[in-house]
Write a protein that holds these residues in place. Structure first.
Motif, short mmCIF file in Angstrom:
data_model
loop_
_atom_site.label_atom_id
_atom_site.label_comp_id
_atom_site.label_asym_id
_atom_site.label_seq_id
_atom_site.Cartn_x
_atom_site.Cartn_y
_atom_site.Cartn_z
N VAL A 60 -22.36 -7.99 19.09
CA VAL A 60 -20.96 -7.97 19.52
C VAL A 60 -20.83 -6.92 20.62
O VAL A 60 -21.05 -5.73 20.39
CB VAL A 60 -20.02 -7.64 18.34
CG1 VAL A 60 -18.57 -7.60 18.82
CG2 VAL A 60 -20.20 -8.64 17.21
N LEU A 61 -20.45 -7.35 21.81
CA LEU A 61 -20.30 -6.45 22.94
C LEU A 61 -18.87 -5.90 22.98
O LEU A 61 -17.93 -6.54 22.53
CB LEU A 61 -20.59 -7.19 24.25
CG LEU A 61 -21.95 -7.91 24.34
CD1 LEU A 61 -22.10 -8.60 25.69
CD2 LEU A 61 -23.09 -6.94 24.08
N GLY A 62 -18.73 -4.69 23.53
CA GLY A 62 -17.40 -4.10 23.66
C GLY A 62 -16.87 -3.50 22.39
O GLY A 62 -15.68 -3.19 22.30
N THR A 63 -17.72 -3.31 21.41
CA THR A 63 -17.34 -2.68 20.14
C THR A 63 -18.19 -1.44 19.94
O THR A 63 -19.42 -1.51 20.14
CB THR A 63 -17.56 -3.65 18.96
OG1 THR A 63 -16.75 -4.81 19.17
CG2 THR A 63 -17.17 -3.01 17.65
N PRO A 64 -17.60 -0.31 19.59
CA PRO A 64 -18.40 0.92 19.44
C PRO A 64 -19.48 0.77 18.37
O PRO A 64 -19.32 0.02 17.40
CB PRO A 64 -17.35 1.97 19.00
CG PRO A 64 -16.04 1.41 19.43
CD PRO A 64 -16.17 -0.07 19.33
N ASN A 65 -20.57 1.49 18.58
CA ASN A 65 -21.62 1.54 17.57
C ASN A 65 -21.10 2.21 16.30
O ASN A 65 -20.17 3.03 16.33
CB ASN A 65 -22.83 2.33 18.08
CG ASN A 65 -23.57 1.58 19.17
OD1 ASN A 65 -23.31 0.41 19.43
ND2 ASN A 65 -24.50 2.26 19.81
N SER A 66 -21.72 1.88 15.19
CA SER A 66 -21.45 2.56 13.92
C SER A 66 -22.39 3.75 13.81
O SER A 66 -23.60 3.59 13.97
CB SER A 66 -21.66 1.62 12.73
OG SER A 66 -20.78 0.54 12.77
N ARG A 67 -21.83 4.92 13.58
CA ARG A 67 -22.67 6.11 13.44
C ARG A 67 -22.89 6.40 11.96
O ARG A 67 -21.94 6.59 11.20
CB ARG A 67 -22.03 7.31 14.12
CG ARG A 67 -22.79 8.61 13.92
CD ARG A 67 -22.38 9.66 14.93
NE ARG A 67 -22.75 9.24 16.27
CZ ARG A 67 -22.48 9.95 17.36
NH1 ARG A 67 -21.81 11.08 17.28
NH2 ARG A 67 -22.86 9.53 18.55
#
Length: 266
Positions: A233-240
């Motif tokens: 999924v592009l344009g979604t922040p990574n999960s840290r």
């Protein structure tokens, strides 16, 4: 006024929650007349009426409603104090809370690194959806969780960032795409922004059955079978992902596991 005893507070909460002296006495395992006398003494000591009593019903007064709210907080604090004290006294083992489904990914690598290090202690992994609750009530020493969770009062170390992927049934109209946008996912009728509080395997099964579409970190991908497809999924922040623990609670063996987690992440 002398300090109240937790027993008195517990008696009051039982009556306030049942609004019936007989049921409250049965719940507490004491005789009803003794409970009535205890509540009367409590009201006299505090100098306020906590209940309105008639022959037909028992109701909380406005003061009683306030005291019920505060009493629940007091009893929860006492319970937490006991659990945290027990937690501090168990230096010979660690309890790590984790979301179900992480055991074969990052967590297993962290534990492998830790066990190869100096002076490891036994580690118990407790899978639970309520990771913050497990830390705050003292049932876990550390937890592997997302940085977006409520981390107030916790210390953390960052471990890694996970790119998001959408989990789709293999026959879904979007499953053949090389990537998706956040808008693509949000427009999907089966999309659930917040995944149900169940284990990873159950989530995957629900996706495979066509019940939902979810976005998770890419560490879920190795667990997928042929019935589920993961699409970036592009344009979604990574999960840290972070490792968290209670700020004010000592744990003698914790530092070794924290070091192992950082080494594994690097």
């Amino acid at each position: 006024m002398d300090r109240l005893e937790t027993r008195e507070v517990s008696y009051f909460v039982a009556v306030a929650e049942n609004l019936h002296f007989g049921r409250a006495a049965e719940q507490l395992g004491i005789a009803q007349p003794g409970l009535s006398r205890a509540i009367g003494r409590l009201e006299r000591r505090m100098g306020v009426r906590l209940f309105e009593r008639t022959s037909r019903q028992v109701r909380l007064t406005r003061a009683g409603e306030v005291f019920l709210r505060e009493s629940r907080t007091v009893l929860a604090t006492v319970d937490d104090a006991v659990r945290r004290t027990q937690q501090a006294a168990r230096p010979d083992r660690l309890v790590v809370a984790a979301p179900a489904g992480t055991g074969t990914g990052l967590l297993s690598k962290v534990l492998e690194t830790y066990r190869r290090g100096p002076d490891p202690v036994p580690v118990e992994v407790r899978f639970t959806p309520d990771l913050v609750g497990a830390l705050r009530d003292g049932t876990a020493d550390l937890a592997l969780m997302c940085a977006g969770d409520d981390l107030d009062g916790l210390d953390t170390v960052d471990l890694l960032d996970e790119p998001p992927v959408a989990l789709l049934p293999a026959g879904h109209r979007l499953a053949h795409r090389r990537s998706l946008t956040a808008l693509d996912v949000r427009d999907e009728p089966l999309f659930h922004e917040h995944a149900p509080p169940v284990g990873l395997d159950e989530l995957i099964d629900r996706v495979a059955l066509g019940e939902l579409v979810v976005v998770l970190g890419e560490s879920a991908v190795p667990r997928l079978g042929p019935s589920v497809v993961a699409v970036p999924v592009l344009g979604t922040p990574n999960s840290r992902l972070v490792l968290a623990w209670p700020r004010a609670t000592p744990a003698a063996a914790r530092e070794g596991l924290v070091r192992a987690a950082l080494a594994t992440a690097r």
